[in-house]
Write a protein that holds these residues in place. Sequence first.
Motif, PDB file in Angstrom:
ATOM      1  N   ARG A 138       0.810  -1.167  -0.017  1.00  0.00           N
ATOM      2  CA  ARG A 138      -0.117   0.088  -0.187  1.00  0.00           C
ATOM      3  C   ARG A 138       0.834   1.112   0.015  1.00  0.00           C
ATOM      4  O   ARG A 138       0.435   2.190  -0.679  1.00  0.00           O
ATOM      5  CB  ARG A 138      -1.007   0.023   1.249  1.00  0.00           C
ATOM      6  N   GLN A 139       2.093   1.341   0.658  1.00  0.00           N
ATOM      7  CA  GLN A 139       2.807   2.267   0.784  1.00  0.00           C
ATOM      8  C   GLN A 139       3.428   2.573  -0.790  1.00  0.00           C
ATOM      9  O   GLN A 139       3.579   3.845  -1.239  1.00  0.00           O
ATOM     10  CB  GLN A 139       3.951   2.084   1.826  1.00  0.00           C
ATOM     11  N   VAL A 140       3.889   1.569  -1.396  1.00  0.00           N
ATOM     12  CA  VAL A 140       4.500   1.753  -2.752  1.00  0.00           C
ATOM     13  C   VAL A 140       3.354   2.434  -3.498  1.00  0.00           C
ATOM     14  O   VAL A 140       3.592   3.314  -4.110  1.00  0.00           O
ATOM     15  CB  VAL A 140       4.871   0.422  -3.146  1.00  0.00           C
ATOM     16  N   ILE A 141       2.150   1.628  -3.366  1.00  0.00           N
ATOM     17  CA  ILE A 141       0.950   2.704  -4.500  1.00  0.00           C
ATOM     18  C   ILE A 141       0.754   3.913  -3.955  1.00  0.00           C
ATOM     19  O   ILE A 141       0.762   4.832  -5.189  1.00  0.00           O
ATOM     20  CB  ILE A 141      -0.268   1.621  -4.431  1.00  0.00           C
ATOM     21  N   SER A 142       0.540   3.905  -2.564  1.00  0.00           N
ATOM     22  CA  SER A 142      -0.102   5.367  -2.154  1.00  0.00           C
ATOM     23  C   SER A 142       1.066   6.264  -2.482  1.00  0.00           C
ATOM     24  O   SER A 142       0.622   7.709  -2.531  1.00  0.00           O
ATOM     25  CB  SER A 142      -0.078   5.494  -0.831  1.00  0.00           C
ATOM     26  N   SER A 143       2.224   6.054  -2.781  1.00  0.00           N
ATOM     27  CA  SER A 143       3.354   7.073  -3.151  1.00  0.00           C
ATOM     28  C   SER A 143       3.012   7.842  -4.191  1.00  0.00           C
ATOM     29  O   SER A 143       3.517   8.957  -4.848  1.00  0.00           O
ATOM     30  CB  SER A 143       4.603   6.591  -2.924  1.00  0.00           C
ATOM     31  N   SER A 228       4.483  -4.880  -9.411  1.00  0.00           N
ATOM     32  CA  SER A 228       5.777  -4.404 -10.423  1.00  0.00           C
ATOM     33  C   SER A 228       5.244  -3.726 -11.806  1.00  0.00           C
ATOM     34  O   SER A 228       5.924  -2.575 -12.222  1.00  0.00           O
ATOM     35  CB  SER A 228       6.432  -5.749 -10.837  1.00  0.00           C
ATOM     36  N   GLN A 229       4.247  -4.275 -12.412  1.00  0.00           N
ATOM     37  CA  GLN A 229       3.513  -3.634 -13.565  1.00  0.00           C
ATOM     38  C   GLN A 229       3.049  -2.253 -13.446  1.00  0.00           C
ATOM     39  O   GLN A 229       3.430  -1.378 -14.040  1.00  0.00           O
ATOM     40  CB  GLN A 229       2.593  -4.605 -14.236  1.00  0.00           C
ATOM     41  N   PHE A 230       2.345  -2.147 -12.215  1.00  0.00           N
ATOM     42  CA  PHE A 230       2.060  -0.760 -11.865  1.00  0.00           C
ATOM     43  C   PHE A 230       2.983   0.124 -11.481  1.00  0.00           C
ATOM     44  O   PHE A 230       3.099   1.313 -12.125  1.00  0.00           O
ATOM     45  CB  PHE A 230       1.006  -0.946 -10.820  1.00  0.00           C
ATOM     46  N   LEU A 231       4.044  -0.280 -10.854  1.00  0.00           N
ATOM     47  CA  LEU A 231       5.122   0.723 -10.525  1.00  0.00           C
ATOM     48  C   LEU A 231       5.877   1.131 -11.858  1.00  0.00           C
ATOM     49  O   LEU A 231       6.312   2.267 -11.974  1.00  0.00           O
ATOM     50  CB  LEU A 231       6.246  -0.158  -9.677  1.00  0.00           C
ATOM     51  N   LEU A 232       6.040   0.188 -12.808  1.00  0.00           N
ATOM     52  CA  LEU A 232       6.495   0.571 -14.062  1.00  0.00           C
ATOM     53  C   LEU A 232       5.744   1.468 -14.789  1.00  0.00           C
ATOM     54  O   LEU A 232       6.342   2.529 -15.412  1.00  0.00           O
ATOM     55  CB  LEU A 232       6.442  -0.691 -14.930  1.00  0.00           C
ATOM     56  N   LEU A 233       4.563   1.632 -14.648  1.00  0.00           N
ATOM     57  CA  LEU A 233       3.495   2.620 -15.252  1.00  0.00           C
ATOM     58  C   LEU A 233       3.847   4.038 -14.629  1.00  0.00           C
ATOM     59  O   LEU A 233       3.876   4.763 -15.291  1.00  0.00           O
ATOM     60  CB  LEU A 233       2.001   2.028 -15.118  1.00  0.00           C
ATOM     61  N   GLY A 234       4.136   3.760 -13.313  1.00  0.00           N
ATOM     62  CA  GLY A 234       4.344   5.157 -12.642  1.00  0.00           C
ATOM     63  C   GLY A 234       5.523   5.656 -13.026  1.00  0.00           C
ATOM     64  O   GLY A 234       5.970   6.787 -12.810  1.00  0.00           O
ATOM     65  N   LEU A 235       6.650   4.756 -13.513  1.00  0.00           N
ATOM     66  CA  LEU A 235       7.729   5.533 -14.162  1.00  0.00           C
ATOM     67  C   LEU A 235       7.660   5.859 -15.457  1.00  0.00           C
ATOM     68  O   LEU A 235       8.906   6.094 -15.976  1.00  0.00           O
ATOM     69  CB  LEU A 235       8.868   4.208 -13.847  1.00  0.00           C
ATOM     70  N   ASN A 236       6.597   5.577 -15.880  1.00  0.00           N
ATOM     71  CA  ASN A 236       6.364   5.955 -17.535  1.00  0.00           C
ATOM     72  C   ASN A 236       7.217   5.180 -18.457  1.00  0.00           C
ATOM     73  O   ASN A 236       7.950   5.463 -19.270  1.00  0.00           O
ATOM     74  CB  ASN A 236       6.569   7.287 -17.682  1.00  0.00           C
ATOM     75  N   LYS A 237       7.448   3.832 -17.873  1.00  0.00           N
ATOM     76  CA  LYS A 237       8.538   3.033 -18.827  1.00  0.00           C
ATOM     77  C   LYS A 237       7.766   1.885 -19.229  1.00  0.00           C
ATOM     78  O   LYS A 237       6.663   1.445 -18.365  1.00  0.00           O
ATOM     79  CB  LYS A 237       9.461   2.483 -17.742  1.00  0.00           C
ATOM     80  N   GLU A 238       8.007   1.251 -20.180  1.00  0.00           N
ATOM     81  CA  GLU A 238       7.359  -0.001 -20.809  1.00  0.00           C
ATOM     82  C   GLU A 238       8.451  -1.093 -20.824  1.00  0.00           C
ATOM     83  O   GLU A 238       9.509  -0.723 -20.898  1.00  0.00           O
ATOM     84  CB  GLU A 238       6.690   0.563 -21.906  1.00  0.00           C
ATOM     85  N   VAL A 239       7.837  -2.122 -20.820  1.00  0.00           N
ATOM     86  CA  VAL A 239       8.769  -3.464 -21.067  1.00  0.00           C
ATOM     87  C   VAL A 239       8.842  -3.367 -22.509  1.00  0.00           C
ATOM     88  O   VAL A 239       8.182  -3.481 -23.629  1.00  0.00           O
ATOM     89  CB  VAL A 239       8.482  -4.685 -20.493  1.00  0.00           C
ATOM     90  N   GLU A 240      10.414  -3.357 -22.949  1.00  0.00           N
ATOM     91  CA  GLU A 240      10.537  -3.550 -24.383  1.00  0.00           C
ATOM     92  C   GLU A 240      10.366  -4.802 -24.973  1.00  0.00           C
ATOM     93  O   GLU A 240      10.704  -5.820 -24.438  1.00  0.00           O
ATOM     94  CB  GLU A 240      12.069  -3.165 -24.745  1.00  0.00           C
TER      95      GLU A 240
END
Lengths: 241, 404
Positions: A138-143, A228-240
């Motif tokens: 939850r802390q990860v997401i809430s950030s 992990s997928q949701f965090l990657l979205l937050g980083l505006n990165k995608e898996v190549e």
Amino acid sequence: MIYFRGCLSREKLKEIPQATEKLLEIANINYKILENEGCCGSVLLRTGFVEDALEVMQETYQDVKGEKVLVSCAGCYMTFKEDYPELLGKKVDVIHTSHLFWELLKKGKIEASQITEPVTYHDPCHLGRHMGEYETPRQVISSYAKILEMDSNRENSRCCGAGGGVRSAFPDLSCEIARLRLDDAVNTGAKRLVTCCPFCIHNLKTAQNSFRIREDFQDDDMDILDLSQFLLLGLNKEVEP
Amino acid sequence: MNESSLKIMNKSFNILDKRRAALLQDERTINLKERVKKIRTNAVDHLFCLVEKAQENLQNNGIEVVLAKDANEACEAIYQLVKDEDIIAKSKSNTAGEIQLTEYLESKDVKVLETDLGDRIVQFDESHPTHPIGPACHLNMEKIAEIVSRKLQKDVQAEPRAILDSVKKDIMEKISHIKVGITGANAVAAEDGSLLMVHNEGNISLLTMMDTHIILVGIDKIVPTLEDAVSVVKLETIYATGKTVPAYMNVVSSPSKTADIEQILLKDMYGAKRVILILLDNGRTKAHEENKECLWCIGCGACIVNCPVYTTLGPEFGYLRHLGGRGIVLSKYIDNDEVCFDSGLYKCTLCGQCTNECPVEIPTNKMFEELRGKSVKKGLYTQEHLKIKNTIKKSRSPFGKENK
């Protein structure tokens, strides 16, 4: 550090290790993946094949001993953390990806930009009720995003229906339970469900596909993601690709 | 169970859940819960010593005590007491359900009148009770009116008061001729030699006034004192119904008596002439050896209200009137490994929600894991799990990758 992907992520939900490895790369973390990654033993333990489980666990212990082990699966986490010491007398230095992600965010090694659409979070039984890990994910997401809690959450969280071997032996029962959990998620108004266990994701998605035709169910656009997928979205990165 | 019954049951469960929510967070409830947990764990630790003490003190108080080692012995003992009757009256008892007492007596031509409204409706419907305290949770008003109309051969409106009045009138007409009442007990106080019964309808009070009052109770219901017993049933009431106290708590410690004439003891004033306790083992001693935690249960039914499997399957996930996971654990000891397997040993997701809901925190998922281990050793497992086991052993993965 070993990144132990776990059977379901390794062989079926490959988007989870892909996202996780991408995050590890971004954060500049040294890790290795076992060439012949084995089985943590969870599936065998939960279905009563204890002696077979012990053999498998011994074997896997040889692969991971002395190393820090990162896992994506709530089942792997509980098994390494609780069952290895209890049944094998061997401690495994295991952390769940949610722990690592939170550390990285706290230390500023990765930075997620705000996502405006709220999400809901599903507590996997093996991570939540069994290991008491409610807050780290939850802390990860809430950030960087708002969480809309389901009516039953944390220690009261409804199971996704996959656990204890029910999904393999009684798929209809398992799917029906997953439908109830999806219903809880839909009721929050969120369009995205984040969780921390491949088995939960797999089962919730199965239910979503099985029940899509039902009139009384409108969860078609519920996006079910690993942390992990949701965090990657937050980083505006995608898996190549 | 069919989908519409499940829906009605879950709707009832949701109402119950909401009614309880605030009360469960109340400090007094939390303190009571801690106290009862100690009482129950301690009582189960000293079970056999308490059984002896209870037997002695109950007998000293004038209550006849019969020890029954299994269902058959209990049924037969009760039958011997009632065999001259056409009909007996009964209150709600999960233990009677466990030994299938009604079926036994009716097979021998002794009719059984259920006096609890919910139980009477379920008896009319010939369906399975779905909650230990609210047995007719799975039936809605229209359905109940239809069942009652059919059974009583009169037009009963789908309106709660009309249903109650019709069922009550029928029961009261029959009860006036009945001489034997059978009840369970929610707790037994060993040191006092007392039996504590909880009810809301007043039906147990009627049954205790019959010539013969038979009480059937499992040995696991014994606690040291009457004060302990009251604590247990208060907590049970809170968790089962969302109310702090039931309408009635009856304590029976002896047949009816008086000493109002020169202190001369006379029996048989208003209440029962004979009070007979059937103390049932039925696998509990075995359960005590292997998984004594399953005997901590206070019978509130909190474990099933939010169980993902029970709310999906209904009472087929369980064993007789021991509903849900804990009932399946008990089935191994009451019956055997095959029955335990068939009752749903492999249908539990091991999620642990029941332990979280349980006021005495019975670790049902841990017991399930252990019982599955034992079950596999006896060759009882599902074919799907066997296949997965073989695949893992061969390829280090349940999905059978080719990497070994």
